[in-house]
Enzyme design. Structure first.
Site, PDB file in Angstrom:
ATOM      1  N   HIS A   1      13.173   3.863   4.080  1.00 27.05           N
ATOM      2  CA  HIS A   1      12.684   3.813   5.460  1.00 27.05           C
ATOM      3  C   HIS A   1      11.713   2.653   5.588  1.00 27.05           C
ATOM      4  O   HIS A   1      10.929   2.361   4.674  1.00 27.05           O
ATOM      5  CB  HIS A   1      12.072   5.141   5.906  1.00 27.05           C
ATOM      6  CG  HIS A   1      10.714   5.472   5.365  1.00 27.05           C
ATOM      7  ND1 HIS A   1       9.542   5.006   5.926  1.00 27.05           N
ATOM      8  CD2 HIS A   1      10.360   6.229   4.299  1.00 27.05           C
ATOM      9  CE1 HIS A   1       8.522   5.498   5.252  1.00 27.05           C
ATOM     10  NE2 HIS A   1       8.986   6.214   4.261  1.00 27.05           N
TER      11      HIS A   1
ATOM     12  N   HIS B   1      -0.414   7.793   3.640  1.00 25.77           N
ATOM     13  CA  HIS B   1      -0.547   7.946   5.103  1.00 25.77           C
ATOM     14  C   HIS B   1      -1.926   7.575   5.594  1.00 25.77           C
ATOM     15  O   HIS B   1      -2.411   8.089   6.616  1.00 25.77           O
ATOM     16  CB  HIS B   1      -0.166   9.364   5.534  1.00 25.77           C
ATOM     17  CG  HIS B   1       1.309   9.601   5.500  1.00 25.77           C
ATOM     18  ND1 HIS B   1       1.905  10.758   5.938  1.00 25.77           N
ATOM     19  CD2 HIS B   1       2.320   8.809   5.043  1.00 25.77           C
ATOM     20  CE1 HIS B   1       3.228  10.675   5.776  1.00 25.77           C
ATOM     21  NE2 HIS B   1       3.494   9.509   5.227  1.00 25.77           N
TER      22      HIS B   1
ATOM     23  N   ASP C   1       7.677  -3.001 -10.345  1.00 25.61           N
ATOM     24  CA  ASP C   1       8.605  -3.854 -11.091  1.00 25.61           C
ATOM     25  C   ASP C   1       9.680  -3.004 -11.770  1.00 25.61           C
ATOM     26  O   ASP C   1      10.875  -3.263 -11.637  1.00 25.61           O
ATOM     27  CB  ASP C   1       7.819  -4.651 -12.144  1.00 25.61           C
ATOM     28  CG  ASP C   1       8.686  -5.713 -12.792  1.00 25.61           C
ATOM     29  OD1 ASP C   1       8.311  -6.213 -13.862  1.00 25.61           O
ATOM     30  OD2 ASP C   1       9.754  -6.050 -12.231  1.00 25.61           O
TER      31      ASP C   1
ATOM     32  N   ASP D   1      13.710  -2.955 -10.766  1.00 21.80           N
ATOM     33  CA  ASP D   1      14.768  -3.242 -11.747  1.00 21.80           C
ATOM     34  C   ASP D   1      15.707  -2.049 -11.883  1.00 21.80           C
ATOM     35  O   ASP D   1      16.917  -2.206 -12.085  1.00 21.80           O
ATOM     36  CB  ASP D   1      14.153  -3.593 -13.108  1.00 21.80           C
ATOM     37  CG  ASP D   1      13.397  -4.913 -13.064  1.00 21.80           C
ATOM     38  OD1 ASP D   1      12.514  -5.126 -13.890  1.00 21.80           O
ATOM     39  OD2 ASP D   1      13.684  -5.734 -12.156  1.00 21.80           O
TER      40      ASP D   1
ATOM     41  N   GLU E   1      11.397   7.449  10.001  1.00 19.74           N
ATOM     42  CA  GLU E   1      11.420   8.478   8.941  1.00 19.74           C
ATOM     43  C   GLU E   1      10.183   9.348   9.069  1.00 19.74           C
ATOM     44  O   GLU E   1      10.225  10.554   8.873  1.00 19.74           O
ATOM     45  CB  GLU E   1      11.462   7.798   7.567  1.00 19.74           C
ATOM     46  CG  GLU E   1      11.629   8.766   6.395  1.00 19.74           C
ATOM     47  CD  GLU E   1      10.315   9.306   5.844  1.00 19.74           C
ATOM     48  OE1 GLU E   1       9.235   8.798   6.257  1.00 19.74           O
ATOM     49  OE2 GLU E   1      10.340  10.242   5.035  1.00 19.74           O
ATOM     50  N   GLU E   2       9.075   8.721   9.380  1.00 15.63           N
ATOM     51  CA  GLU E   2       7.797   9.464   9.415  1.00 15.63           C
ATOM     52  C   GLU E   2       7.761  10.498  10.550  1.00 15.63           C
ATOM     53  O   GLU E   2       6.898  11.372  10.553  1.00 15.63           O
ATOM     54  CB  GLU E   2       6.619   8.496   9.550  1.00 15.63           C
ATOM     55  CG  GLU E   2       6.500   7.484   8.414  1.00 15.63           C
ATOM     56  CD  GLU E   2       6.078   8.114   7.077  1.00 15.63           C
ATOM     57  OE1 GLU E   2       5.855   7.357   6.130  1.00 15.63           O
ATOM     58  OE2 GLU E   2       5.965   9.369   6.995  1.00 15.63           O
TER      59      GLU E   2
ATOM     60  N   ASP F   1      17.305  -9.013 -13.790  1.00 15.15           N
ATOM     61  CA  ASP F   1      15.918  -8.594 -13.580  1.00 15.15           C
ATOM     62  C   ASP F   1      15.561  -8.930 -12.133  1.00 15.15           C
ATOM     63  O   ASP F   1      15.913 -10.005 -11.635  1.00 15.15           O
ATOM     64  CB  ASP F   1      14.980  -9.348 -14.535  1.00 15.15           C
ATOM     65  CG  ASP F   1      13.529  -9.054 -14.212  1.00 15.15           C
ATOM     66  OD1 ASP F   1      12.900  -9.879 -13.509  1.00 15.15           O
ATOM     67  OD2 ASP F   1      13.046  -7.982 -14.588  1.00 15.15           O
ATOM     68  N   ILE F   2      14.924  -8.032 -11.454  1.00 15.27           N
ATOM     69  CA  ILE F   2      14.478  -8.306 -10.080  1.00 15.27           C
ATOM     70  C   ILE F   2      13.063  -8.874 -10.171  1.00 15.27           C
ATOM     71  O   ILE F   2      12.150  -8.203 -10.650  1.00 15.27           O
ATOM     72  CB  ILE F   2      14.483  -7.018  -9.233  1.00 15.27           C
ATOM     73  CG1 ILE F   2      15.909  -6.473  -9.134  1.00 15.27           C
ATOM     74  CG2 ILE F   2      13.902  -7.289  -7.850  1.00 15.27           C
ATOM     75  CD1 ILE F   2      16.912  -7.406  -8.493  1.00 15.27           C
TER      76      ILE F   2
ATOM     77  N   ASP G   1      11.830   5.781  -1.613  1.00 13.93           N
ATOM     78  CA  ASP G   1      10.718   6.005  -0.684  1.00 13.93           C
ATOM     79  C   ASP G   1       9.465   6.223  -1.530  1.00 13.93           C
ATOM     80  O   ASP G   1       9.336   7.221  -2.228  1.00 13.93           O
ATOM     81  CB  ASP G   1      11.008   7.247   0.164  1.00 13.93           C
ATOM     82  CG  ASP G   1       9.904   7.543   1.169  1.00 13.93           C
ATOM     83  OD1 ASP G   1      10.045   8.519   1.922  1.00 13.93           O
ATOM     84  OD2 ASP G   1       8.888   6.801   1.183  1.00 13.93           O
TER      85      ASP G   1
HETATM   86  N1  DTR Z   1       8.224  11.963   2.871  1.00 11.99           N
HETATM   87  C1  DTR Z   1       7.812  10.704   2.309  1.00 11.99           C
HETATM   88  C2  DTR Z   1       6.925  10.818   1.115  1.00 11.99           C
HETATM   89  C3  DTR Z   1       7.350  11.884   0.203  1.00 11.99           C
HETATM   90  C4  DTR Z   1       6.702  13.029  -0.030  1.00 11.99           C
HETATM   91  N2  DTR Z   1       7.417  13.753  -0.978  1.00 11.99           N
HETATM   92  C5  DTR Z   1       8.511  13.083  -1.319  1.00 11.99           C
HETATM   93  C6  DTR Z   1       9.544  13.356  -2.189  1.00 11.99           C
HETATM   94  C7  DTR Z   1      10.568  12.432  -2.326  1.00 11.99           C
HETATM   95  C8  DTR Z   1      10.537  11.264  -1.591  1.00 11.99           C
HETATM   96  C9  DTR Z   1       9.502  10.961  -0.706  1.00 11.99           C
HETATM   97  C10 DTR Z   1       8.496  11.903  -0.579  1.00 11.99           C
HETATM   98  C11 DTR Z   1       7.074   9.932   3.363  1.00 11.99           C
HETATM   99  O1  DTR Z   1       5.979  10.359   3.741  1.00 11.99           O
HETATM  100  O2  DTR Z   1       7.624   8.916   3.799  1.00 11.99           O
HETATM  101 ZN    ZN Z   2       5.299   8.661   4.687  1.00 18.00          ZN
HETATM  102 ZN    ZN Z   3       7.986   7.315   2.904  1.00 18.64          ZN
HETATM  103 CA    CA Z   4      11.568  -7.084 -12.826  1.00 25.51          CA
END
Ligand code: DTR
Ligand code: ZN
Ligand code: ZN
Ligand code: CA
Length: 462
Positions: free
Chosen positions: A148, A310, A325, A329, A194-195, A66-67, A223
């Protein structure tokens, strides 16, 4: 079969074992492979030591731990503090991002990971990917987990994506706590920028030699996995990875849906684009939860999964603990399962002699000695005694273990009906009253005329 060199006998697929009283620390599961053969104990009397069934059980897959949610949230708190101390965000090119990298790296270095910081440039600023390898496992089969670590400039980015970053960090720390020895190699990654368009993960994949890409058996992406109005979405890319996550949630009785918000919208996309099997989890962003989804998952229909997506309100208050949680896990479950983390074979310190000792036909008992050194305390209640005696009509043979105290432990009685050849067996003896280090002897006597043999080897495993 005995080699020409006295005292050294090779057990198939194992290395040669030094001669008398050499102390070798062989993983017993391997070392005993050469000895494990079933032999029936004497039928006339129950021996003091009962031979263990000589079969090697298939390795069991180790259950994932379990985490602890508290640990995951503690990382989130740290990332939140970093944002607060650095202009309110952890965005690419801002000091809060590099501070986030240093926090995660410090935890991993202390836990025994091999970490690498990969630099790149994007939008005129230096970006950083943090890669962490857990030593061991097949380097040609890598199970990689990634999230990310950067936020947008408008906020601290707790759900997006402190949640994923913290979950895989705590999973990595759980691997260390368990000193896991999975069959496959484990790698974790925290992506930069990533953004800005999956910049860090694209940079990593682009610069990864083709041969190394092929070694990645699976890339798992996390993510946004703690959304305040959560859904439970599973990526529908690689079927094995998808099923692994589905199995986990089925075990919880939590229904899942296929993630449809955007195949190309997170860091799994660069891996998928070069043919790496990918999967992952997602709890939802700015899409709206339907009534049907609220029916099965709870939460608020007609409201976004994460209405602070965002935004500056993506703080530690923007996290649903249950979702975080469960998903944390699930990360551990997938890492343990897909890396085929198995129960390590039993280990122990082995003392062995390969010196042959002839057993006189229907004559006096003979002994073969092992001088045990360096084992503190008393011998265990489950001292394993492996014997390899070549002898036709083994019913003639009586075998005892003699401890350093001189006490005899009967391993095998004679039998007028046991006409099979050879005694190749492992006996378990409760030798806990014996001091471990000292002179141990195997005593063997042939108590019936005709049929002869010799001690080929024997060993003690502590
Ligand atoms: N792009 C990600 C958030 C996000 C939006 N749709 C999905 C689908 C699957 C994973 C992540 C996402 C962000 O804004 O970091
Ligand atoms: Zn994002
Ligand atoms: Zn994201
Ligand atoms: Ca847990």
């Amino acid at each position: 079969m005995k080699l020409s060199v006295p005292g050294v006998r090779r057990i198939p697929a194992i290395r040669a074992i030094p001669t008398i009283s050499a102390r070798v620390a062989l993983p017993v599961g391997l070392a005993l492979a050469g000895l494990l053969a079933t032999t029936a104990p004497s039928a006339t009397a129950a021996p003091v030591a009962s031979p263990r069934p000589a079969q090697s059980a298939p390795a069991a897959v180790l259950a994932a731990p379990d985490i602890p949610l508290a640990n995951v949230k503690a990382h989130l708190t740290q990332l939140s503090s970093i944002a607060a101390a650095n202009g309110g965000n952890r965005a690419h090119g801002r000091p809060g991002y590099l501070a986030s990298v240093n926090y995660v790296k410090g935890k991993l270095d202390a836990a025994g990971f091999t970490t690498t910081v990969q630099q790149f440039t994007s939008s005129g600023a230096t970006g950083y990917n943090l890669i962490a390898d857990w030593p061991g496992g097949d380097p040609n089969q890598v199970i990689m987990s990634g999230s990310h670590l950067d936020s947008v400039t408008s906020g601290a980015g707790m759900n997006d994506n402190g949640s994923g970053s913290s979950a895989i960090l705590e999973t990595a720390l759980a691997v260390s706590r368990a000193q896991l020895q999975p069959a496959k190699h484990l790698r974790f990654a925290w992506w930069g920028a990533e953004e800005l368009g999956l910049v860090g993960s694209r940079y990593y994949v682009t610069n990864l030699p083709t041969a190394d890409r092929a070694k990645i058996s699976g890339y798992l992406n996390f993510d946004m996995i703690g959304s305040p109005n959560p859904g439970y979405f599973v990526y529908d890319d690689d079927p094995t990875i998808e099923q692994t996550f589905k199995d986990y949630y089925a075990g919880l009785g939590v229904p899942t849906e296929i993630e449809t918000e955007g195949d190309g919208r997170s860091d799994h996309a660069p891996f998928a684009n070069v043919g790496v099997p990918v999967g992952g989890l997602f709890s939802g962003a700015d899409y709206t939860k339907t009534a049907a989804q609220a029916q099965k998952w709870g939460g608020t229909s007609g409201q976004a999964f994460d209405r602070c997506y965002h935004s500056s309100c993506d703080t530690t208050a923007n996290i649903n603990d249950t979702a975080l949680d469960r998903n944390s896990d699930a990360v551990a479950y997938a890492v343990w399962t897909l890396s085929a983390a198995t129960v390590p074979p039993p280990t122990g310190t082995v003392f062995e002699t390969l010196t042959d000792v002839t057993i006189p036909d229907n004559g006096a008992a003979i002994t073969s000695s092992l001088n045990v050194t360096g084992i503190a305390g008393n011998a265990p209640p489950t001292l394993r005694v492996g014997v390899d005696i070549k002898h036709t009509w083994r019913g003639d043979v009586v075998i005892d273990l003699i401890g350093p105290s001189g006490t005899a432990y009967r391993l095998k009685n004679s039998s007028g009906s046991d006409s099979a050849d050879n005694v190749i067996a492992t006996y378990t003896v409760n030798a806990s009253s014996e001091v471990a280090s000292g002179l141990w002897r195997l005593r063997v006597q042939d108590v019936a005329a005709q049929d002869t043999g010799y001690i080929d080897s024997w060993r003690l495993t502590f």
